[in-house]
Scaffold this motif. Structure first.
Motif, PDB file in Angstrom:
ATOM      1  N   TYR A   1       6.067   9.091   1.485  1.00  0.00           N
ATOM      2  CA  TYR A   1       5.490   7.873   1.298  1.00  0.00           C
ATOM      3  C   TYR A   1       6.474   6.401   1.706  1.00  0.00           C
ATOM      4  O   TYR A   1       6.439   5.008   2.671  1.00  0.00           O
ATOM      5  CB  TYR A   1       4.472   7.615   0.117  1.00  0.00           C
ATOM      6  N   LEU A   2       7.903   6.593   0.632  1.00  0.00           N
ATOM      7  CA  LEU A   2       8.468   5.052   1.040  1.00  0.00           C
ATOM      8  C   LEU A   2       9.438   5.101   2.631  1.00  0.00           C
ATOM      9  O   LEU A   2       9.171   4.418   2.657  1.00  0.00           O
ATOM     10  CB  LEU A   2       9.495   5.589   0.350  1.00  0.00           C
ATOM     11  N   ALA A   3       9.724   5.939   3.172  1.00  0.00           N
ATOM     12  CA  ALA A   3       9.940   5.655   4.951  1.00  0.00           C
ATOM     13  C   ALA A   3       8.606   5.343   5.249  1.00  0.00           C
ATOM     14  O   ALA A   3       8.790   4.166   6.542  1.00  0.00           O
ATOM     15  CB  ALA A   3       9.917   7.251   5.490  1.00  0.00           C
ATOM     16  N   GLY A   4       7.276   5.396   4.674  1.00  0.00           N
ATOM     17  CA  GLY A   4       6.424   4.877   5.943  1.00  0.00           C
ATOM     18  C   GLY A   4       6.720   3.508   5.296  1.00  0.00           C
ATOM     19  O   GLY A   4       6.083   2.243   6.027  1.00  0.00           O
ATOM     20  N   ALA A   5       6.972   2.767   4.438  1.00  0.00           N
ATOM     21  CA  ALA A   5       6.991   1.688   3.629  1.00  0.00           C
ATOM     22  C   ALA A   5       8.371   0.815   4.549  1.00  0.00           C
ATOM     23  O   ALA A   5       8.113  -0.514   4.777  1.00  0.00           O
ATOM     24  CB  ALA A   5       7.256   1.377   2.349  1.00  0.00           C
TER      25      ALA A   5
ATOM     26  N   GLY B   1       0.873  -0.929  -0.084  1.00  0.00           N
ATOM     27  CA  GLY B   1      -0.145   0.139   0.018  1.00  0.00           C
ATOM     28  C   GLY B   1       1.265   1.248  -0.061  1.00  0.00           C
ATOM     29  O   GLY B   1       0.488   2.067  -1.143  1.00  0.00           O
ATOM     30  N   MET B   2       1.760   1.226   0.783  1.00  0.00           N
ATOM     31  CA  MET B   2       2.464   2.403   0.469  1.00  0.00           C
ATOM     32  C   MET B   2       3.461   2.529  -0.483  1.00  0.00           C
ATOM     33  O   MET B   2       3.826   3.835  -0.649  1.00  0.00           O
ATOM     34  CB  MET B   2       3.048   2.330   1.786  1.00  0.00           C
ATOM     35  N   LEU B   3       3.732   1.858  -0.793  1.00  0.00           N
ATOM     36  CA  LEU B   3       4.559   1.095  -2.012  1.00  0.00           C
ATOM     37  C   LEU B   3       3.955   2.405  -3.229  1.00  0.00           C
ATOM     38  O   LEU B   3       4.116   2.926  -4.159  1.00  0.00           O
ATOM     39  CB  LEU B   3       5.835   0.341  -2.543  1.00  0.00           C
TER      40      LEU B   3
END
Length: 394
Positions: A363-367, A286-288
């Motif tokens: 967003y990538l940090a969230g992944a 989802g994050m990606l």
């Protein structure tokens, strides 16, 4: 009928909360606020919420919990009226304080009330966890979805009228349920209860993993809080309308609600590393996807994937706290404090990264955060594989 009626209460309150978060964040984004400034709204809420939950934990009991719920509803209704009366953008920060007080007085007491209510009717903790997750997630789904269309046709102020109706209706419902009173009469309720089919599992010998839920749950909820803060900013950047942004939040919460409903008959996956890890993959995906999305369809797909992950994790967090035979009231309050802390860290980190390096980096940090959670859960749960096999043999 009353066994399902009580779950309308968290649905209604979360509908009001989600509506407020949506209106505040989109108003800020439309005004050109930086992501960090929008994030500060939720940080104010989270700090106060975390403090209130710790205070409430020391005094709430199954007997006095309904009184907390009624007071909470009154506070939330008055605060919703305040958002209309004091309509400036800067005033939103101040009004987040009573909003946090109201929600803090509601959710920890409700879970104490819910556990006592369902135990008196021979319902399992997995059932309570799943239906509770379904109820409040449904509220979160409906809130932004409805608010987006109400805003478009009637103005953002009308959204708060819905909140007032939800809060007052919940207060009346709790009062009537308490007045008829049989939900607290455990001996009589137990006699009327229909015994569940089959022998219920005995979790008394299973490891206490509440701490793992707090640790990993904090990181996972922070990733969700980051999304909640940044998606309105992305929506404005890609020229999405208020209904489209609201629909994205609707998809995330609706999928989370359905996940909770499907898990209400769960038995052992909450202790198995591969099952927990499989859910984690949805969160990473989802994050990606959201990092590469450029319109409502991409964001909607990302919201659905992350909704599956958050649905499983909120279930995991609630189950491992409620399953403890003597400390569930304390553990539930810690859960809510974790939610508060995560809603400080997530918007703060997301706002900083988005402002300094761009939305995609945030967003990538969230992944990356979700990946860390999957690894930690896998390592810890793999150490208890024998306990799971013993549980399934009993």
């Amino acid at each position: 009928m009353t066994r399902f009626l009580i779950y309308l209460f968290p649905a209604a309150i979360d509908l009001a909360m989600a509506c407020t978060a949506f209106v505040c964040s989109v108003r800020g984004a439309n005004a050109g606020w930086e992501p960090s400034r929008i994030a500060s709204l939720f940080i104010v809420w989270a700090v106060v919420y975390m403090f209130v939950c710790q205070v409430v934990a020391r005094i709430v009991t199954p007997q006095n919990a309904p009184r907390f719920l009624i007071v909470a509803c009154v506070v939330l209704a008055a605060t919703s009226a305040g958002f209309v009366r004091f309509a400036g953008l800067h005033e939103m920060h101040y009004l987040m304080v009573p909003m946090a007080i109201g929600t803090g007085l509601f959710f920890a007491p409700f879970q104490v009330f819910m556990k006592a209510f369902d135990q008196a009717r021979a319902r399992s903790v997995a059932y309570s966890s799943g239906i509770f997750l379904f109820a409040w997630s449904a509220g979160f789904a409906i809130g932004p979805f409805v608010a987006g269309f109400i805003w478009k046709y009637y103005g953002w102020q009308t959204c708060y009228s819905v909140n007032i109706v939800m809060a007052i209706g919940t207060a009346v419902g709790v009062y009537l349920l308490q007045r008829h009173g049989h939900e607290h009469d455990a001996p009589r309720a137990a006699k009327r209860a229909i015994a569940p089919v089959g022998k219920p599992l005995d979790y008394s010998r299973m490891p206490n993993l509440a701490w793992l839920g707090w640790l990993c749950g904090g990181l996972s909820i922070a990733s969700f809080a980051m999304l909640k803060t940044l998606i309105p900013v992305s929506g404005v950047e890609y020229r999405m309308s208020e209904p489209e942004i609201g629909t994205i939040f609707f998809v995330a919460s609706a999928v989370r609600a359905l996940t909770g409903l499907l898990l209400c008959r769960s038995k052992t996956w909450m202790y198995r590393p591969f099952a927990v890890g499989a859910f984690g993959l949805f969160g990473i995906a989802g994050m990606l996807v959201v990092a590469t999305a450029e319109g409502p369809w991409g964001f909607g797909c990302a919201a659905a994937l992350h909704g599956i992950y958050l649905g499983s994790f909120f279930f995991y967090l609630t189950f491992h706290s409620l399953i403890h035979p003597t400390r569930s009231s304390r553990y539930v309050s810690i859960n809510e404090s974790v939610v508060g802390a995560a809603n400080i860290a997530g918007p703060f980190l997301g706002g900083f990264l988005a402002g300094a390096y761009g939305l995609q980096t945030a967003y990538l940090a969230g992944a990356g955060v979700v990946l860390v959670v999957v690894i930690v859960q896998g390592v810890v749960n793999s150490r208890h594989a024998e306990c799971v096999r013993e549980l399934r043999r009993r």
